[in-house]
Design a protein around this motif. Structure first.
Motif, mmCIF file in Angstrom:
data_model
loop_
_atom_site.group_PDB
_atom_site.id
_atom_site.type_symbol
_atom_site.label_atom_id
_atom_site.label_comp_id
_atom_site.label_asym_id
_atom_site.label_seq_id
_atom_site.Cartn_x
_atom_site.Cartn_y
_atom_site.Cartn_z
ATOM 1 N N TYR A 169 9.019 -0.682 5.426
ATOM 2 C CA TYR A 169 8.621 0.223 4.348
ATOM 3 C C TYR A 169 8.594 1.675 4.810
ATOM 4 O O TYR A 169 8.999 2.581 4.068
ATOM 5 C CB TYR A 169 7.252 -0.192 3.797
ATOM 6 C CG TYR A 169 7.347 -1.197 2.681
ATOM 7 C CD1 TYR A 169 7.207 -0.823 1.349
ATOM 8 C CD2 TYR A 169 7.611 -2.535 2.948
ATOM 9 C CE1 TYR A 169 7.309 -1.741 0.317
ATOM 10 C CE2 TYR A 169 7.726 -3.463 1.931
ATOM 11 C CZ TYR A 169 7.579 -3.065 0.618
ATOM 12 O OH TYR A 169 7.698 -3.973 -0.395
ATOM 13 N N GLU A 170 8.116 1.900 6.033
ATOM 14 C CA GLU A 170 8.059 3.267 6.554
ATOM 15 C C GLU A 170 9.456 3.882 6.611
ATOM 16 O O GLU A 170 9.664 5.024 6.183
ATOM 17 C CB GLU A 170 7.431 3.243 7.952
ATOM 18 C CG GLU A 170 7.335 4.618 8.601
ATOM 19 C CD GLU A 170 6.783 4.552 10.015
ATOM 20 O OE1 GLU A 170 7.039 5.482 10.793
ATOM 21 O OE2 GLU A 170 6.103 3.551 10.362
ATOM 22 N N CYS A 184 11.024 -6.814 1.499
ATOM 23 C CA CYS A 184 10.926 -5.411 1.917
ATOM 24 C C CYS A 184 12.052 -4.549 1.352
ATOM 25 O O CYS A 184 11.834 -3.392 0.985
ATOM 26 C CB CYS A 184 10.938 -5.307 3.446
ATOM 27 S SG CYS A 184 9.471 -6.002 4.241
ATOM 28 N N VAL A 185 13.246 -5.094 1.281
ATOM 29 C CA VAL A 185 14.418 -4.287 0.925
ATOM 30 C C VAL A 185 14.667 -4.232 -0.582
ATOM 31 O O VAL A 185 15.042 -3.184 -1.123
ATOM 32 C CB VAL A 185 15.671 -4.817 1.663
ATOM 33 C CG1 VAL A 185 16.925 -4.095 1.183
ATOM 34 C CG2 VAL A 185 15.513 -4.642 3.170
ATOM 35 N N HIS A 196 2.747 -1.570 -3.295
ATOM 36 C CA HIS A 196 3.294 -2.931 -3.278
ATOM 37 C C HIS A 196 3.369 -3.486 -1.857
ATOM 38 O O HIS A 196 3.267 -4.698 -1.661
ATOM 39 C CB HIS A 196 4.692 -2.920 -3.917
ATOM 40 C CG HIS A 196 5.340 -4.260 -3.998
ATOM 41 N ND1 HIS A 196 4.841 -5.291 -4.779
ATOM 42 C CD2 HIS A 196 6.453 -4.768 -3.393
ATOM 43 C CE1 HIS A 196 5.614 -6.356 -4.657
ATOM 44 N NE2 HIS A 196 6.597 -6.054 -3.813
ATOM 45 N N LYS A 197 3.519 -2.627 -0.878
ATOM 46 C CA LYS A 197 3.609 -3.067 0.521
ATOM 47 C C LYS A 197 2.389 -3.916 0.911
ATOM 48 O O LYS A 197 2.534 -4.946 1.573
ATOM 49 C CB LYS A 197 3.712 -1.856 1.446
ATOM 50 C CG LYS A 197 3.816 -2.230 2.925
ATOM 51 C CD LYS A 197 3.725 -1.020 3.821
ATOM 52 C CE LYS A 197 2.316 -0.497 3.877
ATOM 53 N NZ LYS A 197 2.141 0.580 4.888
ATOM 54 N N LYS A 198 1.199 -3.479 0.495
ATOM 55 C CA LYS A 198 -0.018 -4.229 0.839
ATOM 56 C C LYS A 198 0.027 -5.630 0.232
ATOM 57 O O LYS A 198 -0.402 -6.610 0.861
ATOM 58 C CB LYS A 198 -1.254 -3.481 0.344
ATOM 59 C CG LYS A 198 -1.452 -2.135 1.014
ATOM 60 C CD LYS A 198 -2.671 -1.415 0.450
ATOM 61 C CE LYS A 198 -2.838 -0.044 1.107
ATOM 62 N NZ LYS A 198 -3.996 0.688 0.523
ATOM 63 N N ILE A 222 1.479 -13.453 4.545
ATOM 64 C CA ILE A 222 0.469 -14.081 5.409
ATOM 65 C C ILE A 222 -0.160 -15.280 4.720
ATOM 66 O O ILE A 222 -0.337 -16.346 5.336
ATOM 67 C CB ILE A 222 -0.605 -13.053 5.812
ATOM 68 C CG1 ILE A 222 0.015 -12.023 6.785
ATOM 69 C CG2 ILE A 222 -1.804 -13.740 6.447
ATOM 70 C CD1 ILE A 222 -0.910 -10.891 7.160
ATOM 71 N N ASN A 223 -0.473 -15.158 3.441
ATOM 72 C CA ASN A 223 -1.044 -16.299 2.706
ATOM 73 C C ASN A 223 -0.054 -17.466 2.618
ATOM 74 O O ASN A 223 -0.456 -18.628 2.679
ATOM 75 C CB ASN A 223 -1.437 -15.866 1.300
ATOM 76 C CG ASN A 223 -2.685 -15.002 1.302
ATOM 77 O OD1 ASN A 223 -3.436 -14.973 2.275
ATOM 78 N ND2 ASN A 223 -2.917 -14.260 0.224
#
Length: 205
Positions: free
Chosen positions: A94-95, A163-164, A191-193, A200-201
Protein backbone atom coordinates in the motif's frame (compact mmCIF):
# COMPACT_ATOMS: atom_id res chain seq x y z
CA UNK A 1 34.22 16.28 -18.21
CA UNK A 2 32.13 19.43 -17.73
CA UNK A 3 29.76 18.41 -20.52
CA UNK A 4 29.31 14.97 -18.99
CA UNK A 5 28.47 16.51 -15.61
CA UNK A 6 26.06 18.99 -17.22
CA UNK A 7 24.36 16.18 -19.17
CA UNK A 8 24.00 14.16 -15.99
CA UNK A 9 22.45 17.10 -14.13
CA UNK A 10 19.99 17.79 -16.95
CA UNK A 11 18.97 14.13 -17.17
CA UNK A 12 18.44 13.96 -13.42
CA UNK A 13 16.34 17.14 -13.53
CA UNK A 14 14.18 15.73 -16.30
CA UNK A 15 13.81 12.40 -14.51
CA UNK A 16 12.81 14.05 -11.22
CA UNK A 17 10.23 16.23 -12.97
CA UNK A 18 8.83 13.20 -14.80
CA UNK A 19 8.64 11.16 -11.59
CA UNK A 20 6.77 13.96 -9.76
CA UNK A 21 4.34 14.46 -12.65
CA UNK A 22 3.67 10.75 -13.13
CA UNK A 23 2.84 10.49 -9.43
CA UNK A 24 0.64 13.59 -9.49
CA UNK A 25 -1.11 13.22 -12.87
CA UNK A 26 -0.50 9.63 -13.97
CA UNK A 27 1.06 8.43 -17.21
CA UNK A 28 -1.78 9.48 -19.53
CA UNK A 29 -2.18 12.84 -17.81
CA UNK A 30 1.45 13.78 -18.32
CA UNK A 31 2.89 15.03 -21.61
CA UNK A 32 6.47 15.44 -22.78
CA UNK A 33 5.82 19.19 -22.83
CA UNK A 34 4.72 19.07 -19.17
CA UNK A 35 7.96 17.31 -18.27
CA UNK A 36 10.03 19.78 -20.26
CA UNK A 37 8.36 22.77 -18.60
CA UNK A 38 8.69 21.33 -15.09
CA UNK A 39 12.37 20.49 -15.62
CA UNK A 40 13.27 23.84 -17.19
CA UNK A 41 14.26 22.20 -20.48
CA UNK A 42 12.46 21.77 -23.80
CA UNK A 43 10.75 18.95 -25.68
CA UNK A 44 13.77 18.38 -27.91
CA UNK A 45 16.06 17.91 -24.90
CA UNK A 46 13.67 15.46 -23.22
CA UNK A 47 13.48 13.43 -26.43
CA UNK A 48 17.26 13.64 -26.90
CA UNK A 49 18.03 12.20 -23.48
CA UNK A 50 15.13 9.76 -23.06
CA UNK A 51 13.62 9.31 -26.57
CA UNK A 52 10.01 9.00 -25.37
CA UNK A 53 7.61 9.43 -22.48
CA UNK A 54 7.30 5.65 -22.28
CA UNK A 55 11.05 5.26 -21.74
CA UNK A 56 10.94 7.84 -18.98
CA UNK A 57 8.06 6.10 -17.26
CA UNK A 58 9.85 2.77 -17.58
CA UNK A 59 12.83 4.17 -15.68
CA UNK A 60 10.55 5.50 -12.94
CA UNK A 61 8.70 2.18 -12.90
CA UNK A 62 11.97 0.24 -12.69
CA UNK A 63 13.08 2.13 -9.58
CA UNK A 64 9.70 1.80 -7.88
CA UNK A 65 9.13 -1.84 -8.86
CA UNK A 66 12.64 -2.91 -7.84
CA UNK A 67 12.26 -1.15 -4.50
CA UNK A 68 8.90 -2.81 -3.88
CA UNK A 69 10.23 -6.25 -4.84
CA UNK A 70 13.24 -5.96 -2.59
CA UNK A 71 11.12 -4.85 0.36
CA UNK A 72 8.52 -7.60 -0.13
CA UNK A 73 11.06 -10.40 -0.59
CA UNK A 74 13.15 -9.09 2.31
CA UNK A 75 10.05 -9.19 4.53
CA UNK A 76 9.05 -12.68 3.36
CA UNK A 77 12.51 -14.03 4.24
CA UNK A 78 12.73 -12.18 7.58
CA UNK A 79 12.29 -13.58 11.08
CA UNK A 80 9.42 -11.26 11.98
CA UNK A 81 6.57 -12.85 13.97
CA UNK A 82 4.24 -14.39 11.38
CA UNK A 83 1.25 -12.06 11.69
CA UNK A 84 3.55 -9.02 11.87
CA UNK A 85 5.17 -10.29 8.67
CA UNK A 86 1.78 -10.40 6.95
CA UNK A 87 0.97 -6.87 8.12
CA UNK A 88 4.36 -5.58 6.93
CA UNK A 89 3.88 -7.10 3.46
CA UNK A 90 0.47 -5.42 3.10
CA UNK A 91 1.84 -2.13 4.44
CA UNK A 92 4.68 -2.28 1.90
CA UNK A 93 2.32 -2.81 -1.03
CA UNK A 94 0.00 0.00 0.00
CA UNK A 95 2.82 2.41 0.82
CA UNK A 96 4.45 1.94 -2.59
CA UNK A 97 1.22 1.87 -4.60
CA UNK A 98 -0.11 5.00 -2.93
CA UNK A 99 3.08 6.73 -4.08
CA UNK A 100 3.15 5.07 -7.51
CA UNK A 101 -0.50 4.19 -8.32
CA UNK A 102 0.37 3.67 -12.00
CA UNK A 103 2.51 0.58 -11.29
CA UNK A 104 -0.30 -2.02 -11.55
CA UNK A 105 -1.47 -0.71 -14.94
CA UNK A 106 2.10 -0.57 -16.20
CA UNK A 107 2.68 -4.16 -15.05
CA UNK A 108 -0.44 -5.29 -16.90
CA UNK A 109 0.88 -3.61 -20.04
CA UNK A 110 4.25 -5.31 -19.56
CA UNK A 111 2.55 -8.68 -19.06
CA UNK A 112 0.81 -8.24 -22.41
CA UNK A 113 3.64 -6.63 -24.37
CA UNK A 114 6.95 -7.67 -22.75
CA UNK A 115 6.37 -10.71 -20.47
CA UNK A 116 9.96 -11.95 -20.86
CA UNK A 117 11.41 -8.62 -19.76
CA UNK A 118 9.12 -8.49 -16.73
CA UNK A 119 10.05 -12.08 -15.84
CA UNK A 120 13.74 -11.18 -16.03
CA UNK A 121 13.18 -8.25 -13.66
CA UNK A 122 11.48 -10.51 -11.12
CA UNK A 123 14.08 -13.28 -11.34
CA UNK A 124 16.87 -10.87 -10.36
CA UNK A 125 15.54 -10.77 -6.80
CA UNK A 126 15.45 -14.58 -6.48
CA UNK A 127 11.70 -15.11 -5.86
CA UNK A 128 12.22 -18.87 -5.34
CA UNK A 129 14.17 -18.16 -2.16
CA UNK A 130 11.38 -15.96 -0.81
CA UNK A 131 8.73 -18.54 -1.73
CA UNK A 132 10.70 -21.35 -0.04
CA UNK A 133 11.14 -19.27 3.11
CA UNK A 134 7.48 -18.27 3.44
CA UNK A 135 6.47 -21.88 2.75
CA UNK A 136 8.62 -22.98 5.70
CA UNK A 137 7.13 -20.31 7.93
CA UNK A 138 3.61 -21.38 7.00
CA UNK A 139 4.37 -25.02 7.83
CA UNK A 140 5.84 -23.98 11.18
CA UNK A 141 2.75 -21.95 12.06
CA UNK A 142 0.47 -24.81 10.99
CA UNK A 143 2.34 -27.20 13.31
CA UNK A 144 2.04 -24.72 16.17
CA UNK A 145 -1.69 -24.49 15.55
CA UNK A 146 -1.65 -20.72 15.11
CA UNK A 147 -3.03 -20.84 11.55
CA UNK A 148 -5.23 -23.15 9.52
CA UNK A 149 -3.77 -25.26 6.69
CA UNK A 150 -2.79 -22.71 4.04
CA UNK A 151 -1.20 -23.39 0.64
CA UNK A 152 1.59 -20.77 0.29
CA UNK A 153 0.70 -19.91 -3.30
CA UNK A 154 -2.92 -19.22 -2.29
CA UNK A 155 -1.80 -16.89 0.49
CA UNK A 156 0.55 -14.95 -1.78
CA UNK A 157 -2.01 -14.65 -4.57
CA UNK A 158 -4.64 -13.45 -2.10
CA UNK A 159 -2.23 -10.85 -0.70
CA UNK A 160 -1.34 -9.64 -4.16
CA UNK A 161 -4.98 -9.44 -5.28
CA UNK A 162 -6.22 -7.66 -2.18
CA UNK A 163 -3.41 -5.11 -2.28
CA UNK A 164 -3.20 -4.40 -6.01
CA UNK A 165 -6.79 -4.59 -7.26
CA UNK A 166 -8.07 -1.46 -5.45
CA UNK A 167 -5.42 0.56 -7.31
CA UNK A 168 -6.25 -1.01 -10.69
CA UNK A 169 -9.86 0.02 -10.09
CA UNK A 170 -9.04 3.57 -8.99
CA UNK A 171 -10.66 5.42 -11.92
CA UNK A 172 -13.66 3.10 -12.12
CA UNK A 173 -14.03 2.96 -8.35
CA UNK A 174 -14.02 6.72 -7.90
CA UNK A 175 -16.62 7.10 -10.68
CA UNK A 176 -18.92 4.39 -9.33
CA UNK A 177 -18.63 5.69 -5.76
CA UNK A 178 -19.10 9.25 -7.06
CA UNK A 179 -16.04 10.53 -5.22
CA UNK A 180 -12.96 12.41 -6.38
CA UNK A 181 -9.69 10.52 -6.99
CA UNK A 182 -8.34 12.16 -3.83
CA UNK A 183 -11.29 10.92 -1.78
CA UNK A 184 -10.88 7.46 -3.29
CA UNK A 185 -7.24 7.47 -2.20
CA UNK A 186 -8.33 8.21 1.37
CA UNK A 187 -10.79 5.30 1.12
CA UNK A 188 -7.97 3.00 -0.02
CA UNK A 189 -5.76 4.07 2.90
CA UNK A 190 -8.56 3.15 5.32
CA UNK A 191 -9.22 -0.06 3.38
CA UNK A 192 -5.67 -1.24 4.11
CA UNK A 193 -6.54 -1.79 7.79
CA UNK A 194 -9.51 -3.92 6.74
CA UNK A 195 -7.32 -5.99 4.41
CA UNK A 196 -4.79 -6.65 7.18
CA UNK A 197 -7.48 -7.80 9.58
CA UNK A 198 -9.29 -9.80 6.87
CA UNK A 199 -6.15 -11.76 5.95
CA UNK A 200 -5.13 -12.43 9.56
CA UNK A 201 -8.64 -13.56 10.52
CA UNK A 202 -8.73 -15.86 7.47
CA UNK A 203 -5.44 -17.45 8.52
CA UNK A 204 -6.29 -18.00 12.18
CA UNK A 205 -7.93 -21.22 13.25
Amino acid sequence: MLKTKADSEVKERILKAARDLFIEKGYNGTSIRDIATASGTNVAMVNYYFHSKYNLFEIVFEDAFTGLQEKIFSTLTSDLPFFELIETVIDSYYEMLLEYPQIPIFILNEVNQNPERLSDRIRITNPHNAFAKISERIKEEEKRGTIRETPPIDLLLNLLSLCVFPFILKNLGSNVANVSPEEYTVMIEKHKKYVIQFVINALKK
